[in-house]
Design a protein around this motif. Sequence first.
Motif, PDB file in Angstrom:
ATOM      1  N   ALA A  31     -11.631  -5.221  -0.117  1.00  0.00           N
ATOM      2  CA  ALA A  31     -10.005  -5.345   0.145  1.00  0.00           C
ATOM      3  C   ALA A  31      -9.171  -4.037  -0.805  1.00  0.00           C
ATOM      4  O   ALA A  31      -8.398  -3.393  -0.202  1.00  0.00           O
ATOM      5  N   GLN A  32      -9.681  -4.201  -1.848  1.00  0.00           N
ATOM      6  CA  GLN A  32      -9.257  -2.927  -2.624  1.00  0.00           C
ATOM      7  C   GLN A  32      -9.214  -1.552  -2.282  1.00  0.00           C
ATOM      8  O   GLN A  32      -8.219  -0.762  -1.983  1.00  0.00           O
ATOM      9  N   LYS A  33     -10.475  -1.032  -1.752  1.00  0.00           N
ATOM     10  CA  LYS A  33     -10.641  -0.004  -1.301  1.00  0.00           C
ATOM     11  C   LYS A  33     -10.007   0.332   0.075  1.00  0.00           C
ATOM     12  O   LYS A  33      -9.431   1.380   0.311  1.00  0.00           O
ATOM     13  N   ILE A  34     -10.007  -0.673   0.969  1.00  0.00           N
ATOM     14  CA  ILE A  34      -9.272  -0.474   2.177  1.00  0.00           C
ATOM     15  C   ILE A  34      -7.864  -0.257   1.840  1.00  0.00           C
ATOM     16  O   ILE A  34      -7.266   0.743   2.540  1.00  0.00           O
ATOM     17  N   LEU A  35      -7.192  -0.985   1.349  1.00  0.00           N
ATOM     18  CA  LEU A  35      -5.817  -0.971   0.873  1.00  0.00           C
ATOM     19  C   LEU A  35      -5.312   0.322   0.253  1.00  0.00           C
ATOM     20  O   LEU A  35      -4.229   1.048   0.495  1.00  0.00           O
ATOM     21  N   GLN A  36      -6.113   0.746  -0.698  1.00  0.00           N
ATOM     22  CA  GLN A  36      -6.004   2.018  -1.226  1.00  0.00           C
ATOM     23  C   GLN A  36      -5.939   3.003  -0.415  1.00  0.00           C
ATOM     24  O   GLN A  36      -5.191   3.984  -0.455  1.00  0.00           O
ATOM     25  N   TYR A  37      -6.846   3.170   0.615  1.00  0.00           N
ATOM     26  CA  TYR A  37      -6.815   4.097   1.593  1.00  0.00           C
ATOM     27  C   TYR A  37      -5.744   3.991   2.307  1.00  0.00           C
ATOM     28  O   TYR A  37      -5.078   5.434   2.874  1.00  0.00           O
ATOM     29  N   ALA A  38      -5.319   2.883   2.967  1.00  0.00           N
ATOM     30  CA  ALA A  38      -4.234   2.854   3.814  1.00  0.00           C
ATOM     31  C   ALA A  38      -2.837   2.925   3.147  1.00  0.00           C
ATOM     32  O   ALA A  38      -2.223   3.868   3.793  1.00  0.00           O
ATOM     33  N   TYR A  39      -2.775   2.592   1.973  1.00  0.00           N
ATOM     34  CA  TYR A  39      -1.286   2.756   1.358  1.00  0.00           C
ATOM     35  C   TYR A  39      -1.238   4.268   0.938  1.00  0.00           C
ATOM     36  O   TYR A  39       0.031   4.698   0.952  1.00  0.00           O
ATOM     37  N   ALA A  40      -2.159   4.905   0.680  1.00  0.00           N
ATOM     38  CA  ALA A  40      -2.381   6.254   0.225  1.00  0.00           C
ATOM     39  C   ALA A  40      -1.809   7.271   1.572  1.00  0.00           C
ATOM     40  O   ALA A  40      -1.013   8.243   1.201  1.00  0.00           O
ATOM     41  N   ARG A  41      -1.944   6.631   2.703  1.00  0.00           N
ATOM     42  CA  ARG A  41      -1.482   7.494   3.798  1.00  0.00           C
ATOM     43  C   ARG A  41      -0.038   7.179   3.986  1.00  0.00           C
ATOM     44  O   ARG A  41       0.643   8.057   4.451  1.00  0.00           O
ATOM     45  N   LEU A  42       0.628   6.313   3.245  1.00  0.00           N
ATOM     46  CA  LEU A  42       2.038   6.028   3.292  1.00  0.00           C
ATOM     47  C   LEU A  42       2.818   6.450   1.946  1.00  0.00           C
ATOM     48  O   LEU A  42       3.987   6.165   1.966  1.00  0.00           O
ATOM     49  N   GLY A  43       1.971   7.096   1.135  1.00  0.00           N
ATOM     50  CA  GLY A  43       2.292   7.735  -0.129  1.00  0.00           C
ATOM     51  C   GLY A  43       2.921   6.483  -1.053  1.00  0.00           C
ATOM     52  O   GLY A  43       3.724   6.772  -2.142  1.00  0.00           O
ATOM     53  N   ILE A  44       2.023   5.381  -1.126  1.00  0.00           N
ATOM     54  CA  ILE A  44       2.400   4.272  -1.723  1.00  0.00           C
ATOM     55  C   ILE A  44       1.355   3.925  -2.705  1.00  0.00           C
ATOM     56  O   ILE A  44       0.419   3.745  -2.287  1.00  0.00           O
ATOM     57  N   LYS A  45       1.699   4.011  -3.946  1.00  0.00           N
ATOM     58  CA  LYS A  45       0.670   3.418  -4.820  1.00  0.00           C
ATOM     59  C   LYS A  45       0.655   1.925  -5.326  1.00  0.00           C
ATOM     60  O   LYS A  45       1.784   1.248  -5.091  1.00  0.00           O
ATOM     61  N   LEU A  46      -0.652   1.565  -5.537  1.00  0.00           N
ATOM     62  CA  LEU A  46      -0.998   0.158  -5.489  1.00  0.00           C
ATOM     63  C   LEU A  46      -1.356  -0.421  -6.957  1.00  0.00           C
ATOM     64  O   LEU A  46      -1.767   0.266  -7.758  1.00  0.00           O
ATOM     65  N   ASP A  47      -0.871  -1.478  -7.316  1.00  0.00           N
ATOM     66  CA  ASP A  47      -1.014  -2.142  -8.648  1.00  0.00           C
ATOM     67  C   ASP A  47      -1.639  -3.446  -8.487  1.00  0.00           C
ATOM     68  O   ASP A  47      -0.950  -4.482  -7.898  1.00  0.00           O
ATOM     69  N   PHE A  48      -3.047  -3.695  -8.745  1.00  0.00           N
ATOM     70  CA  PHE A  48      -3.772  -4.891  -8.376  1.00  0.00           C
ATOM     71  C   PHE A  48      -3.650  -5.775  -9.607  1.00  0.00           C
ATOM     72  O   PHE A  48      -4.211  -5.322 -10.648  1.00  0.00           O
ATOM     73  N   ILE A  49      -3.208  -6.915  -9.414  1.00  0.00           N
ATOM     74  CA  ILE A  49      -3.188  -8.100 -10.302  1.00  0.00           C
ATOM     75  C   ILE A  49      -4.542  -9.072 -10.284  1.00  0.00           C
ATOM     76  O   ILE A  49      -4.364  -9.704  -9.076  1.00  0.00           O
ATOM     77  N   ALA A  50      -5.229  -9.109 -11.062  1.00  0.00           N
ATOM     78  CA  ALA A  50      -6.378 -10.209 -10.879  1.00  0.00           C
ATOM     79  C   ALA A  50      -5.914 -11.372 -11.379  1.00  0.00           C
ATOM     80  O   ALA A  50      -5.516 -11.756 -12.628  1.00  0.00           O
ATOM     81  N   THR A  51      -6.120 -12.486 -10.337  1.00  0.00           N
ATOM     82  CA  THR A  51      -5.315 -13.759 -10.543  1.00  0.00           C
ATOM     83  C   THR A  51      -5.979 -14.707  -9.996  1.00  0.00           C
ATOM     84  O   THR A  51      -6.317 -14.578  -8.886  1.00  0.00           O
ATOM     85  N   PRO A  52      -6.313 -16.066 -10.420  1.00  0.00           N
ATOM     86  CA  PRO A  52      -6.640 -17.078  -9.446  1.00  0.00           C
ATOM     87  C   PRO A  52      -5.475 -17.189  -8.414  1.00  0.00           C
ATOM     88  O   PRO A  52      -4.470 -17.202  -8.369  1.00  0.00           O
TER      89      PRO A  52
END
Length: 228
Positions: A31-52
């Motif tokens: 999920a992280q890798k796919i979303l990083q790839y997709a959002y990079a296409r939109l010029g948006i940086k992601l911050d993933f928060i690990a949580t239950p």
Amino acid sequence: MLQLPATSSAAEEIRFAISIPDVNRPSTTIAQKILQYAYARLGIKLDFIATPGVRAQAMWSSGQLDGIAARVIDGGLPDSIKISVPIVLEESVVYAIDKKFVVNGYDSLNPYLIGYISGFPYLEERLKNAPRKEHAPNLESLFRKLEAGRTEIAVESRFSSCLTHKLGFHNITMLEPSLEKVYGYHVLHIKHKQIAPALELVLKNMEKDGVIKNIQDEIMRDYMAQCS
């Protein structure tokens, strides 16, 4: 080239919840890798928060999250937009030591003391009618309880069998067939609805071009290679 919606900034960073990594789960990495790839296409940086999962819902309600990386259940999340392209697949199975029976849905587990990991709304929902259940804080604890006889069976992902080998619990077996296969979808908060159409198009193109499958296959190969 996709045009970023005018209401978003190319320097924008948005925050997503992702399943807490108590162990190296391939679906989390996928999920992280796919979303990083997709959002990079939109010029948006992601911050993933690990949580239950339960805490993620509380953070969602208080406005602390912009989205959920991947979610396998519908409903229960107000003000959300589900992106229609599946990005992960989870397969729930039963683990046991000396119990042999034909798995036929969650009701077939009712005669047994069931172990499961707490904090995941998906499992909480599926096991809500189970008369006897025992939760564990993480995957290692789940399998140690099963190995010690504190539970009779355990419900977890098929890929979690990797940890049983690493822990040396070769007496723990996986029963067939699986309980179910479920797809996980990315979820955005409605406050980012202007991003959703462009993101959906990016993910559809990634699916069509085989990019999503290539990411999934690469991560699964790396994961399985370190299981023995």
